[in-house]
Design an enzyme around this catalytic site. Structure first.
Site, PDB file in Angstrom:
ATOM      1  N   HIS A 147      70.953  63.096 144.118  1.00  0.00           N
ATOM      2  CA  HIS A 147      71.201  64.235 143.208  1.00  0.00           C
ATOM      3  C   HIS A 147      69.994  64.795 142.465  1.00  0.00           C
ATOM      4  O   HIS A 147      70.076  65.909 141.952  1.00  0.00           O
ATOM      5  CB  HIS A 147      72.259  63.889 142.136  1.00  0.00           C
ATOM      6  CG  HIS A 147      73.459  63.167 142.632  1.00  0.00           C
ATOM      7  ND1 HIS A 147      74.284  63.678 143.599  1.00  0.00           N
ATOM      8  CD2 HIS A 147      73.976  61.942 142.303  1.00  0.00           C
ATOM      9  CE1 HIS A 147      75.270  62.814 143.831  1.00  0.00           C
ATOM     10  NE2 HIS A 147      75.100  61.743 143.066  1.00  0.00           N
ATOM     11  N   ASP A 150      70.727  56.703 148.547  1.00  0.00           N
ATOM     12  CA  ASP A 150      70.589  55.239 148.499  1.00  0.00           C
ATOM     13  C   ASP A 150      71.907  54.500 148.752  1.00  0.00           C
ATOM     14  O   ASP A 150      71.911  53.425 149.364  1.00  0.00           O
ATOM     15  CB  ASP A 150      69.908  54.762 147.209  1.00  0.00           C
ATOM     16  CG  ASP A 150      70.571  55.231 145.922  1.00  0.00           C
ATOM     17  OD1 ASP A 150      71.580  55.952 145.963  1.00  0.00           O
ATOM     18  OD2 ASP A 150      70.047  54.863 144.851  1.00  0.00           O
TER      19      ASP A 150
HETATM   20  O1  LIG Z   1      74.174  59.122 141.332  1.00  0.00           O
HETATM   21  C1  LIG Z   1      74.355  58.178 142.076  1.00  0.00           C
HETATM   22  C2  LIG Z   1      75.397  58.216 143.126  1.00  0.00           C
HETATM   23  O2  LIG Z   1      76.214  59.342 143.070  1.00  0.00           O
HETATM   24  C3  LIG Z   1      73.516  56.952 141.891  1.00  0.00           C
HETATM   25  O3  LIG Z   1      74.035  55.869 142.619  1.00  0.00           O
HETATM   26  C4  LIG Z   1      72.079  57.232 142.267  1.00  0.00           C
HETATM   27  O4  LIG Z   1      72.010  57.374 143.673  1.00  0.00           O
HETATM   28  C5  LIG Z   1      71.134  56.189 141.708  1.00  0.00           C
HETATM   29  O5  LIG Z   1      71.244  54.955 142.333  1.00  0.00           O
HETATM   30  P1  LIG Z   1      70.511  53.603 141.838  1.00  0.00           P
HETATM   31  O6  LIG Z   1      69.090  53.924 141.545  1.00  0.00           O
HETATM   32  O7  LIG Z   1      71.260  53.105 140.644  1.00  0.00           O
HETATM   33  O8  LIG Z   1      70.652  52.688 143.015  1.00  0.00           O
END
Ligand SMILES: O=C(CO)[C@@H](O)[C@H](O)COP(=O)(O)O
Ligand SMILES: Nc1ncnc2c1ncn2[C@@H]1O[C@H](COP(=O)(O)OP(=O)(O)O)[C@@H](O)[C@H]1O
Length: 458
Positions: free
Chosen positions: A72, A220
């Site tokens: 995002h 991720d």
């Molecule tokens: O916003 C989301 C999923 O929609 C988060 O899961 C980000 O993708 C960040 O992930 P991490 O750094 O916590 O793994």
């Protein structure tokens, strides 16, 4: 041996793994921290990637590379490819009002029908509206809009004209202007948010695509699903900076409440996902408040009784995304003279973040996601207390994959897939895992449910 590399450029750090393309055996790895904060100069990700890659022995001898990254985040580039302003990350809540306006303009049902998601502060589309309203000069300079993994892949592959930017289905589906169900951009929504369509939005590559020596990359969470080789019936719960619960699905999911995001996965299917803003950092904050390290926090939590003798911690320390309460704060309820102990506080912190994730699993089930196995991953799953208390709060056994970097592993598996030019990702060795069980503690969730809405705004 043919080598592939997977990169995880997540919120707190960059991790690089180098694996054997055929067997998946880990050959080398490295990591480097990211700066704190919810707006970050993408150059800092690039620098961390350099440090992590060098720690992993470099990428020169690697045949294919894929980048997975936090979803995002808004990266704006001018016509020459120069970054216009620091990226606004998924956990930056200044776009909450913009998200509310976008929902009010079209209605939640129309957003879900168009892109499988109801805008919240995290989604890129809301960040674009915020930029157009609050920084018109930066908005005017923006020629291309992309996401963290798109930008890193572009830089790695030489950073030529912005028109060569690419993305993949999983990350595109988190923008709020690409439909996982239709497999297409909904540029009218981008125009609604931003006032115009930027000259360039990245081309969306197929999941097994290879461009030069780079795979399509992915978000991720989609990478983690690839990394644990998630199968039907698996719900993956990640305790990272974000708390997420997600599953692979063959059909798109449309949740009119907006609780479940209708994302795409990195294998050509779908990835219904629930995300909270507060997970591992709740433990970091609880440890700091008690003046202990994470190991001692875990020991304290395990020493206290289930239910923390009546203490309930609502973990909305960064505001919250699910439920959509961007302005909320955390709270501690149920304090008495005889239960105000470090152990109960530590236990309440662990139980609070796990109750939020139990709600997330329930939300997935409510939209028809089968929940046969729950797998627990992410940095916070290194906590012994989290591992021990999760099956009690979730009310079901929990599969604990061996400690590892599953996002980077998933990216490496995508790179091996792209290199092979195959129809599906390679089958690597079965996940090494253990199963933890505990007596369910439903009263912990019941008490949490009575406290969950008792928070004050920041
Ligand atoms: O916003 C989301 C999923 O929609 C988060 O899961 C980000 O993708 C960040 O992930 P991490 O750094 O916590 O793994
Ligand atoms: N043993 C541990 N106990 C509790 N938390 C831990 C432990 N080890 C790492 N963490 C936490 O994991 C988090 C990082 O996890 P990670 O999944 O890499 O996050 P992200 O992908 O969001 O960058 C940090 O907040 C860190 O404090």
């Amino acid at each position: 041996m043919t080598l592939v590399a997977g990169i995880d450029s997540s919120t707190q750090s960059c991790k690089v793994v180098v694996r054997d393309a055929e067997s998946g055996v880990l050959v080398r790895e490295g990591r480097a921290p990211h700066p704190p904060g919810t707006e970050v100069d993408p150059g800092a990700w690039w620098d961390a990637l350099g440090v992590a890659s060098r720690a992993a022995g470099g990428l020169d001898d690697v045949a294919a590379v894929s980048v997975a990254a936090q979803q995002h985040g808004l990266v704006c580039l001018d016509g020459s490819g120069v970054v216009v302003r620091p990226a606004l990350l998924w956990n930056d809540t200044r776009s909450a009002g913009a998200a509310r306006d976008l929902v009010a303009e079209l209605g939640a049902a129309a957003w879900v029908a168009a892109v499988g998601n109801v805008p919240v502060a995290s989604l890129t589309v809301a960040k674009l509206r915020w930029l157009a309203e609050h920084e018109p000069g930066n908005a005017d300079r923006t020629a291309a809009v992309c996401l963290p993994h798109d930008w890193l892949t572009w830089r790695l592959s030489g950073g030529r004209g912005v028109e060569s930017l690419t993305t993949d289905r999983s990350d595109a589906s988190g923008t709020g202007y690409w439909s996982a169900a239709g497999g297409e951009y909904r540029l009218e929504l981008l125009e609604r948010a931003f006032g115009r369509v930027p000259t360039v939005v990245p081309s969306v590559l197929g999941p097994g695509a290879l461009s030069g020596r780079f795979g399509a990359g992915c978000g991720d969470n989609a990478a983690a699903a690839l990394g644990v080789q998630a199968r039907p019936g698996d719900v993956v719960v990640s305790v990272g900076t974000s708390g997420t619960a997600f599953a692979r699905a063959s059909r798109p999911v449309a949740d009119p409440t907006g609780t479940v995001n209708g994302f795409a996965d990195a294998e050509g299917g779908h990835l219904p996902l629930v995300c909270t803003l507060n997970a591992s950092r709740v433990l970091d904050a609880a440890a700091a408040l008690l003046g202990v390290d994470l190991a001692e926090l875990s020991r304290l939590a395990s020493s206290a009784p289930a239910g923390a003798d009546g203490l309930v911690l609502v973990p909305y320390l960064e505001g919250e995304r699910t439920p959509d309460k961007p302005d909320s704060t955390g709270a501690v309820h149920g304090l008495r003279l005889d239960n105000a102990t470090p152990g109960n506080f530590a236990r309440a912190a662990v139980e609070g973040l796990l109750c939020g994730l139990a709600d997330a699993i329930d939300a997935l089930a409510a939209v028809g996601t089968p929940v046969e196995r729950v797998l627990l991953i992410g940095g916070g799953a290194r906590s012994a207390a989290v591992r021990e208390i999760a099956p009690a709060v979730f009310g079901r056994p929990v599969v604990l994959p061996a400690t590892g970097e599953y996002v980077a592993d998933g990216a490496a598996r995508q790179a091996a897939w792209a290199l092979a030019g195959a129809d599906a990702p390679p089958h690597w060795a079965e996940l090494r895992s253990t199963v933890v069980e505990a007596d369910p503690t439903p009263w912990v969730r019941e008490r949490y449910a009575t406290a969950r809405d008792l928070t004050v705004n920041r």
